[in-house]
Design an enzyme around this catalytic site. Structure first.
Site, mmCIF file in Angstrom:
data_model
loop_
_atom_site.group_PDB
_atom_site.id
_atom_site.type_symbol
_atom_site.label_atom_id
_atom_site.label_comp_id
_atom_site.label_asym_id
_atom_site.label_seq_id
_atom_site.Cartn_x
_atom_site.Cartn_y
_atom_site.Cartn_z
ATOM 1 C CB SER A 160 -88.836 6.106 32.061
ATOM 2 O OG SER A 160 -88.968 5.718 30.778
ATOM 3 C CG HIS A 177 -85.915 9.127 31.019
ATOM 4 N ND1 HIS A 177 -84.458 9.473 31.020
ATOM 5 C CD2 HIS A 177 -85.996 7.887 30.214
ATOM 6 C CE1 HIS A 177 -83.741 8.788 30.192
ATOM 7 N NE2 HIS A 177 -84.447 7.610 29.834
ATOM 8 C CG ASP A 211 -86.692 5.603 27.580
ATOM 9 O OD1 ASP A 211 -85.459 5.734 27.668
ATOM 10 O OD2 ASP A 211 -87.333 5.549 28.641
ATOM 11 C CG MET A 232 -87.064 2.798 22.254
ATOM 12 S SD MET A 232 -87.975 1.664 23.154
ATOM 13 C CE MET A 232 -87.023 1.530 24.841
ATOM 14 C CG HIS A 264 -82.256 7.481 26.576
ATOM 15 N ND1 HIS A 264 -82.741 6.250 27.443
ATOM 16 C CD2 HIS A 264 -81.155 7.094 25.964
ATOM 17 C CE1 HIS A 264 -81.576 5.325 27.274
ATOM 18 N NE2 HIS A 264 -80.783 5.646 26.320
ATOM 19 C CG MET A 287 -82.017 3.894 23.797
ATOM 20 S SD MET A 287 -83.067 3.073 24.999
ATOM 21 C CE MET A 287 -84.443 4.266 25.141
ATOM 22 C CG MET A 342 -77.898 2.404 28.935
ATOM 23 S SD MET A 342 -79.543 3.085 29.023
ATOM 24 C CE MET A 342 -80.544 1.749 29.159
ATOM 25 C CG ASP A 344 -82.555 4.678 31.624
ATOM 26 O OD1 ASP A 344 -83.670 4.028 32.373
ATOM 27 O OD2 ASP A 344 -82.571 5.032 30.295
#
Ligand code: DX5
Ligand code: ZN
Length: 240
Positions: A29, A54, A56, A58, A87, A89, A158, A196
Site C-alpha cells: 500500500s 494498493h 488508498d 482518503m 481503495h 475511503m 478491513m 487490509d
C-alpha cells in the site's frame, strides 16, 4: 512403487507447492510510501515482487486524513503494468467512479455504508470495465454484504479501522474472512478476499489460513530494510 509413479507423485507435489505459492497475492500500500518519491516507490513494489499496487484514496471526511486523488493514480499508471487496486475511503464514492477508472484503477473498492444504492455502484464500476470491490469495516458484520456478494470481484476485509497505516491488526476480523471464504466456496462466487490493516509476516499467515487471497501491506513493506524478503517470508511461511 515404480520410479515412474514416484516421479509422478513428486511432480504433483511440486505442482501443489506452485499453486499455493501463486494463490496469495501481495499488494503493498502506497500510503506508507515516501510521497516525494512515488514513482520510485511504485517501481520498488514491482522489483520486490509485489503483485498489485494498493492505492488508498482518503477524503478527510469519511476518514480523518486526505491522501491523494486521480491525478496521482493516472501518473503512476504509466510506470507499471501491475494491477492498481484503488481503495476509496471517501463519502459519495459514486461521484468518483468514472474518473478513477479512467485514471487506471483495475479494482475499485468502496465502503457500502457510504452509498444509498450499493448494487448500483458495483454495476457502475463494472460497466466501465473495472472490477468492483466492497470493503467491510471492523464493526460491520459479514452478512451486511450478503446480497452484494454475487456482484463483486473483491471483498476487502478491513482488519483495522480505516484511515491510517501502522495500526495493529484486530484479530477478531479474521472470523469474517472465514465466513466469506465459506460462502464463496458454497455458492461458487468469484470474488477474491483481501485483508487490509496491520499485515506483516506473522499476521498475514493467520489471515491467509483464514481464507484471505490478497494481503495488503503498508508499513511492513515500506518500513522494512528488505521489503523483498518481507514478501518472500510471507509466501514461504504460507507454503509451510
Ligand atoms: C488503512 C488503509 C491501508 C493501509 C494499511 O486505512 O486502508 O491500506 O495502508 O497500512 P498498514 O499495512 O500499515 O496497516
Ligand atoms: Zn487500503
Amino acid at each position: 512403487m515404480s520410479h515412474g509413479k514416484e516421479f509422478e507423485k513428486f511432480l504433483f507435489f511440486v505442482y501443489l507447492l506452485c499453486m499455493m505459492r501463486n494463490s496469495v497475492l501481495i499488494a503493498p500500500s502506497l500510503l506508507s510510501a515516501d510521497f516525494s518519491r512515488m514513482g520510485e516507490e511504485v517501481r520498488r513494489i514491482q522489483s520486490c515482487g509485489g503483485d498489485w499496487v494498493h492505492l488508498d484514496v482518503m477524503d478527510g471526511q469519511y476518514v480523518p486524513s486526505i491522501s491523494f486523488g486521480q491525478k496521482l493514480v493516472a501518473d503512476l499508471r504509466k510506470l507499471t503494468p501491475l494491477p492498481f487496486d484503488v481503495h476509496l475511503m471517501t463519502n459519495n464514492p459514486e461521484a468518483h467512479v468514472r474518473s478513477f477508472v479512467e485514471a487506471g484503477a483495475d479494482y475499485l473498492t468502496f465502503h457500502p455504508e457510504t452509498v444509498r444504492h450499493a448494487h448500483r455502484v458495483t454495476e457502475q464500476i463494472r460497466s466501465l470495465g473495472a472490477k468492483a470491490g466492497v470493503s467491510l469495516l471492523p464493526a460491520t458484520p459479514a452478512f451486511f454484504l450478503q446480497e452484494l456478494l454475487p456482484f463483486v470481484d473483491l471483498v476487502l476485509v478491513m482488519t483495522v479501522n480505516p484511515g491510517f497505516g501502522g495500526q495493529k491488526m484486530i484479530p477478531q476480523c479474521l472470523e469474517k474472512v472465514r465466513i466469506l471464504a465459506d460462502v464463496k466456496k458454497e455458492k461458487n462466487f468469484g470474488y477474491r478476499i483481501a485483508v487490509d490493516g496491520g499485515m506483516n509476516r506473522f499476521t498475514a499467515v493467520d489471515a491467509v489460513s483464514a481464507g484471505a487471497e490478497v494481503v495488503v501491506m503498508g508499513t511492513a513493506f515500506f518500513e522494512s530494510a528488505d521489503p523483498a524478503a518481507e514478501i518472500d517470508s510471507i509466501r514461504g511461511a504460507i507454503i509451510v
